[in-house]
Design a protein around this motif. Sequence first.
Motif, mmCIF file in Angstrom:
data_model
loop_
_atom_site.group_PDB
_atom_site.id
_atom_site.type_symbol
_atom_site.label_atom_id
_atom_site.label_comp_id
_atom_site.label_asym_id
_atom_site.label_seq_id
_atom_site.Cartn_x
_atom_site.Cartn_y
_atom_site.Cartn_z
ATOM 1 N N TYR A 115 -7.528 0.643 -4.939
ATOM 2 C CA TYR A 115 -6.743 0.276 -3.575
ATOM 3 C C TYR A 115 -7.290 1.162 -2.447
ATOM 4 O O TYR A 115 -7.888 1.983 -2.655
ATOM 5 N N TYR B 188 0.829 -1.205 -0.066
ATOM 6 C CA TYR B 188 -0.091 -0.077 -0.085
ATOM 7 C C TYR B 188 0.904 1.041 -0.155
ATOM 8 O O TYR B 188 1.693 1.370 0.853
ATOM 9 N N VAL C 67 -4.339 -4.222 -4.967
ATOM 10 C CA VAL C 67 -4.819 -3.466 -5.987
ATOM 11 C C VAL C 67 -5.646 -3.990 -7.013
ATOM 12 O O VAL C 67 -5.109 -5.298 -7.495
ATOM 13 N N SER D 268 -1.026 7.558 -5.029
ATOM 14 C CA SER D 268 -0.878 6.661 -6.272
ATOM 15 C C SER D 268 -0.062 7.101 -7.314
ATOM 16 O O SER D 268 0.352 6.240 -8.185
#
Length: 395
Positions: free
Chosen positions: A120, A87, A159, A91
């Motif tokens: 995500y 994570y 994702v 982005s």
Amino acid sequence: MNKTSITLYLSALISLGASLNMSASEVTFATFNVSMEAQNYLPRGENGSAAVLEQLLQTDEQPQIRNIAQIIQLVRPDVLLLNEFDYIADSDKGIKAFITNYLNKDQGDAKAINYPYFYYNTVNTGQPSPYDLDNDGKATGTGADAWGFGFYPGQYGMVLLSKFPIDVNNVRTFQHFKWRDMPNFMPTKKADGSPWYSKEAWHEFPLSSKSHWDIPLNINGKTVHVLASHPTPPVFDGKENRNGIRNHDEVRFWVDYLTAGENNYIYDDNGNKGGLANTASFVLLGDQNSSADGEGDALNSGISALYNHARVNNQLPPQSKGGAEHTPNNAKAAFHTADWRMRADYVLPSKAGFVLKQSGVFWPEKADALYPLVGSRGASSDHRLVWVKLELSAE
């Protein structure tokens, strides 16, 4: 663990913007545990952080990631779940960088591929708890004392990549659903029969070691729900089998989610209750860390119930010649999805809404020119990409 801390991330159209084939009647769904977490790139014993992957994604030079991208380009799924993708909150530095610097560029003889949409979110791995969850006398807040095993928040994240629009307003996440709220949960006990977890810890304990996601896609005007998860491995514990028990109930969550009359207890992170409508079309994706073929260390009743659910079409199980070659004395080896010799990763479509056309596991034989992409643990991943091609039915 506060619900207000959850942030949904959805990409705008990627600038390169390969056009969508919105008239396509066949759609390929895939899942791939890509092992793109810090420990995969560091010397043994170093834990790192999500910054490790973030740095590697800023260039197009990391060979293992290039091989992963090439595998994706060769199979060319329309919808793809990546397990064990750390994570990264920004982005631009995370999933967009992977798309732009690796997937949008030809890898070997494979042609670039684009995913205009992705989803995500946060996960429980590495999220520190204040409790001694492994009962070793120390509450470290990390490793086995995190809400999901991990050394930093977001390790082993997920994702979803899609060529089709995501209905972001109707995504449901179950990261904070409490394990204690599952009817007939499987208890974890000490040798003397007392509860493994303290009352305080059990009160806060989430069921999901990462998260469970229900992500609606708009595919040619039809809604298809992607059910994504990655239950904890059923090992790395003791006689109490706390990880095996959690894996079982994480898988069982989806069984209940799909079953009318059994899912009234379920609530999502926004407080909405219930499971998936009986008529909904879905594809369940992810590394379930348990085998419907009865192999491995998992309590297989959970995955067996899911695999054989009345709503699931399991008639064309993905397989490969490379898997069969990898373990030639095992009749089930063709269906294996990991080099440690088990079927762990699944693409399970609903009977409603689809005609099942083809399926496979990307695992070339040793004589194949593409074998080096999977030829060692360091080539790409210890898992293989699993795919299923579906035709949208007329109804």
